[in-house]
Design a protein around this motif. Structure first.
Motif, PDB file in Angstrom:
ATOM      1  N   GLU A 103      15.450  65.349 -46.330  1.00  0.00           N
ATOM      2  CA  GLU A 103      16.629  64.914 -45.595  1.00  0.00           C
ATOM      3  C   GLU A 103      17.216  63.704 -46.283  1.00  0.00           C
TER       4      GLU A 103
ATOM      5  N   GLN B 284      20.688  61.562 -42.437  1.00  0.00           N
ATOM      6  CA  GLN B 284      20.210  62.697 -41.633  1.00  0.00           C
ATOM      7  C   GLN B 284      18.908  62.344 -40.920  1.00  0.00           C
ATOM      8  N   TYR B 285      18.006  61.698 -41.642  1.00  0.00           N
ATOM      9  CA  TYR B 285      16.727  61.324 -41.036  1.00  0.00           C
ATOM     10  C   TYR B 285      16.932  60.316 -39.912  1.00  0.00           C
TER      11      TYR B 285
ATOM     12  N   ARG C 112      18.469  62.009 -36.874  1.00  0.00           N
ATOM     13  CA  ARG C 112      17.505  62.867 -36.175  1.00  0.00           C
ATOM     14  C   ARG C 112      16.545  62.033 -35.347  1.00  0.00           C
ATOM     15  N   ARG C 113      16.063  60.928 -35.920  1.00  0.00           N
ATOM     16  CA  ARG C 113      15.138  60.068 -35.183  1.00  0.00           C
ATOM     17  C   ARG C 113      15.830  59.409 -33.978  1.00  0.00           C
TER      18      ARG C 113
ATOM     19  N   TYR D  67      23.390  68.055 -32.535  1.00  0.00           N
ATOM     20  CA  TYR D  67      21.981  68.242 -32.896  1.00  0.00           C
ATOM     21  C   TYR D  67      21.194  69.075 -31.881  1.00  0.00           C
ATOM     22  N   THR D  68      21.604  69.062 -30.625  1.00  0.00           N
ATOM     23  CA  THR D  68      20.814  69.751 -29.584  1.00  0.00           C
ATOM     24  C   THR D  68      21.524  70.950 -28.956  1.00  0.00           C
TER      25      THR D  68
ATOM     26  N   GLU E  18      15.984  62.106 -31.299  1.00  0.00           N
ATOM     27  CA  GLU E  18      14.656  62.328 -30.716  1.00  0.00           C
ATOM     28  C   GLU E  18      14.281  61.191 -29.770  1.00  0.00           C
TER      29      GLU E  18
END
Length: 345
Positions: free
Chosen positions: A283, A287-288, A291-292, A330-331, A295
């Motif tokens: 990633e 992007q990382y 994403r974190r 993202y979801t 989450e």
């Protein structure tokens, strides 16, 4: 082949200097004459000399003004001031304009030869220094510092080999090579100390070195010892730079942390860090981090006492609409819809 210009309003002095310089044994490409400072400046603009011999008292433009303008025009031109005894204090003012030598009238052959010898030496040093630009040195130091800070021995050896090959191709005199290596070492320690984590106090000293091979050996050994010393300071625990970056991102998800900031924090070049991070995580940095953040948001959404508007700020989104848009991307659903799926009203 050196280009020389003589500026003096006295014909006998001009001719005498011309003869003495011509008999000096130095390789001359050209030897030109000017009878005043204005004419000398015109000739300098037409064809740059390596060395300028100028009288102090001249019509139209005196030697002091000529020195000042030459210093502004081309500070690499080596200047010798020719003066009478009564002009000595006046001649000293020229030193602020980079004058390398002064000759007292009447001029002797020995004095001219000594002055020329000094100018030739300075010219050679100047020429060798031109091969090692400040920018290039800073690039090497930056790469070496990143390798040391991240304890990458192979990367450090790679940059040292690059430095060695390039400096050897310059054919520097030993004294100048020692200056460059000591400057490299000093800048490296200075850069490491700006991190304000550990104190780096050692400095490379090469004043007693007798050969180029010895200089390179001590230089390379000192940097590898520096890296090993940093390992000891960290109690031998070699941190993976990507894992260190992940930890830093995790601790600062609520902040707008940039790739450059994280790279600087862990001691890597931003471009290199970006490539390394992508290779390790599959990633990009953004992007990382995104994403974190999502989450983390999902965990907070599962806790009923958190308001959705507060959660956006907790995961680094000051703009709430941007948070909801990113969350859905993202979801597949809005934060409120995600909560409803969890049975939280």
């Amino acid at each position: 082949m050196y280009k020389v210009l003589i500026a003096d309003d006295e014909p006998m002095i001009r001719k005498g200097l011309e003869k003495l310089i011509g008999q000096s044994g130095q390789p001359l490409g050209s030897l030109r004459l000017a009878d005043n400072g204005l004419e000398a400046l015109r000739q300098i603009r037409e064809e740059r000399p390596d060395f300028l011999f100028t009288d102090i008292r001249m019509p139209k433009m005196d030697g002091l003004e000529l020195c000042r303008q030459v210093a502004e025009l081309d500070p690499d031109i080596q200047i010798v001031v020719v003066s009478g005894y009564n002009d000595f204090e006046y001649a000293q003012k020229c030193l602020s304009y980079g004058v390398k030598e002064y000759l007292l009238k009447p001029i002797s052959k020995k004095a001219v030869e000594a002055a020329l010898s000094k100018l030739v030496h300075l010219h050679a040093v100047q020429k060798s220094q031109a091969f090692v630009s400040v920018k290039r040195l800073e690039q090497w130091v930056g790469t070496a510092e990143a390798a040391v800070w991240s304890l990458q021995t192979a990367a450090l050896r790679e940059v040292l080999e690059e430095v060695k090959q390039e400096l050897r191709s310059c054919r520097l005199k030993l004294s100048h090579l020692l200056d460059v290596l000591e400057e490299f070492s000093g800048l490296l320690y200075q850069k490491l100390n700006t991190r304000d984590v550990f104190a780096f106090t050692e400095r490379l000293q090469l004043h007693d070195v007798a050969s180029e091979e010895e200089a390179w050996s001590r230089f390379e050994d000192s940097l590898e010892q520096l890296l090993e010393g940093l390992k000891i300071k960290r109690k031998g625990k070699l941190k993976d730079p990507v894992e260190e970056a992940k930890q830093y991102i995790e601790e600062h998800l609520a902040e707008d942390v940039s790739l450059e900031e994280v790279a600087e924090r862990i001691g890597l070049n931003a471009s290199y860090f970006s490539q390394l991070f992508k290779q390790s995580t599959q990633e990009t940095f953004v992007q990382y981090r995104t994403r974190r953040r999502i989450e983390r948001a999902k965990k907070l959404l599962a806790q009923p006492h958190y308001r959705i508007t507060d959660i956006s700020g907790e995961v680094g989104y000051a703009d709430h609409p941007h948070f909801t848009k990113t969350f859905k991307k993202y979801t597949g659903c809005l934060p409120s819809e995600y909560r409803n799926k969890l049975g939280i009203e």
